[in-house]
Design a protein around this motif. Sequence first.
Motif, PDB file in Angstrom:
ATOM      1  N   TYR B 373      17.846  -9.307  11.448  1.00 43.35           N
ATOM      2  CA  TYR B 373      17.670 -10.653  10.612  1.00 43.35           C
ATOM      3  C   TYR B 373      16.903 -10.401   9.252  1.00 43.35           C
ATOM      4  N   ILE B 375      17.112  -7.684   7.585  1.00 43.82           N
ATOM      5  CA  ILE B 375      17.912  -6.982   6.654  1.00 43.82           C
ATOM      6  C   ILE B 375      19.026  -8.027   6.250  1.00 43.82           C
ATOM      7  N   ALA B 376      19.432  -8.958   7.101  1.00 40.00           N
ATOM      8  CA  ALA B 376      20.156 -10.030   6.498  1.00 40.00           C
ATOM      9  C   ALA B 376      19.522 -10.938   5.410  1.00 40.00           C
ATOM     10  N   LEU B 377      18.162 -11.412   5.566  1.00 38.28           N
ATOM     11  CA  LEU B 377      17.830 -11.862   4.726  1.00 38.28           C
ATOM     12  C   LEU B 377      17.604 -11.056   3.219  1.00 38.28           C
ATOM     13  N   ALA B 379      19.641  -8.855   2.422  1.00 34.80           N
ATOM     14  CA  ALA B 379      20.953  -8.681   1.823  1.00 34.80           C
ATOM     15  C   ALA B 379      21.391 -10.071   1.102  1.00 34.80           C
TER      16      ALA B 379
END
Lengths: 269, 391
Positions: B373, B375-377, B379
Amino acid sequence: MRNFIIILFLLLFTVHPTGLIVGVGSDDSENRASASMPDFSVDRLFNGEFIQEFESYFNDNFSIRAPLISAKKWIDFHIFRTSPTNKVLIGKDGWLFYNYTILNYHTQSCERRARAVITTVKRLQMLERELERAGKMLVLTVAPNKATIYPEYFPKPLPLSRCGKSQYDLFLEALRYFPIKGFVRLDTLLLDAKSSGEPIYFKADTHWNIRGAELASKALLQRISPESWENFFRLEDDFPIRKRKGGLERMIGDLGLTSGINFRSKVIP
Amino acid sequence: MNLAVLAYFKYSSFFVAEFNDILAGGEGGELIQWTAVVLPIGISFFTFQKITYVVDVYRGVRKALTKFVDFALYVAMFPQLIAGPIVRYNEISRELHDRKETLDGFYEGLLRFSLGLVKKVVLANTCGMVADTVFGMGPSELDSFSSWLGIMAYTLQIYFDFSAYSDMAIGLGRIFGFHFPENFKRPYSAISITDFWRRWHITLSNFFRDYLYIPLGGNRQGRARLYFNLGVVFILCGLWHGANWTFIVWGLYHGLILIFERMTGLGKTGEASYVALRRSVTFLLVLIAWVFFRSPDMAYAIDYLSAMFVPSLKPLPFELFMALNPRNLTFLIISAAVIFLPRTFSGAALFTDTTATTAGRLKVCGLMVMVIYSIALLASGSYNPFIYFQF
């Protein structure tokens, strides 16, 4: 367990080069070109430009950026009931609002906003007089925001602006002191139509729907040509219906929020 | 020499600007023409590390390094170069040329790094969104509620941000076989400001204690000298954080409270009485101090404090209304738990010995979900959807 976690991390480190080779699709909702690899020079390295531009390049071209953004949107919306972008406000029953149209009402002091609005109205009044002298007529309207017509669909009551007045309220106040004869008021018209149960705006878009457009067009045409306005207006019933996502819906991503909206937007042949 | 380099890069622009202000306020004198100096990243940290090297070798605590590459590794070790912890030479000299990289150490390091990443990206950044929103407004727009909320969010942000970087540095160090010192130990559970400085940025406190306070005479030369030494140390501590009067006042504020605690004996941590009350008062004092730390200048800080302490009620600013979305509120509340957890609680300790039990394995799985999560934030950080893209 230990080895699994170590392998998972090593995979994470290799995902970017792997993605570059495999080629993973990108998100197209930003409507901008991805940053390109910056030119290198020693000067640009030391003045920080290269590092800054390289960071933008890396961010934009991170291989699994698009699926990660989709995952983040999904988590934000489905788990936290939060809009994945701060530009869109998620309201009740699938209604979406564009934040900037609300933000403008709330972030400045009323005095400053009122001054700007009065200046605008005074200029419009002068314009109307000039046009009258030239034998012409000014017809003016201010299209109300969706937020003005449908405040009940906000997720929770919006805080009042600094003085409790919207930009539209300030505009109407200014008209009391500097009246414009050709002003066509649409908010009352649309609110009346809404109270009879007709939808006036799209749930997942910023725009009014075909009914809202029809009401506004009629009101304007009636002002322009009170006797023969109907000659200029014809709503085609057989115009083909196209189904597509609303602009606001596309901004928050494909989250299964609505099933799309029906566009049938041609009014005047 | 090390301090001269630090003074030039970090403080010269500030002092020249102050001097010019004095000249401009007086009758005459030509203003000094000065081009602002670009601050090298991490200079405050690696300067202090170089000082510990020189002093430790001078004192004979450790021998000088004979290989330049070892010295370069010590000064420019990337995991802790820009945000600490400050690793003293005597703490790491042996591992510079004699350390073991093991799979167990690698695994421990990964978990610690992951914990730091999640703390930084999920908790600190979320608190930062609320704090930045409040501090982005003029103090005249704030009322009591929003100003208290803003400084509370900043208090959490700075702790999670800084301690997260330390976690990541310690984790990365562990991956490469180093054992970096701990830098934070639940500072918001401190029961006095003296206790706070034993728990907050521990490596900086230890540096000032061993390389400045004790050489100045410490507490061995009478009470007056002790108070003077504390004042000097904390003014310099404030100045170390940044070249601005706000940091100097922040340091002085802490120094004065420490002096008061020394005078009254309130700083003692041995007794366990009135712990809840002492924790609350200490937290409040620390929180007030962060106003100076976060404000761009003293005038803003004073206005902000007025907004906090002069009761007022204004409509919730729309920007804050938006920042307090369910996601941010959830992580803000989770972050606030750090204020109330037991004094001995350790987040890092949750992830030791995780392979032996089901609970341990579940904790690691949960951590990994949060890493993804995070890393998604990250990105999504530059993601900026455009409303009219369809036209």
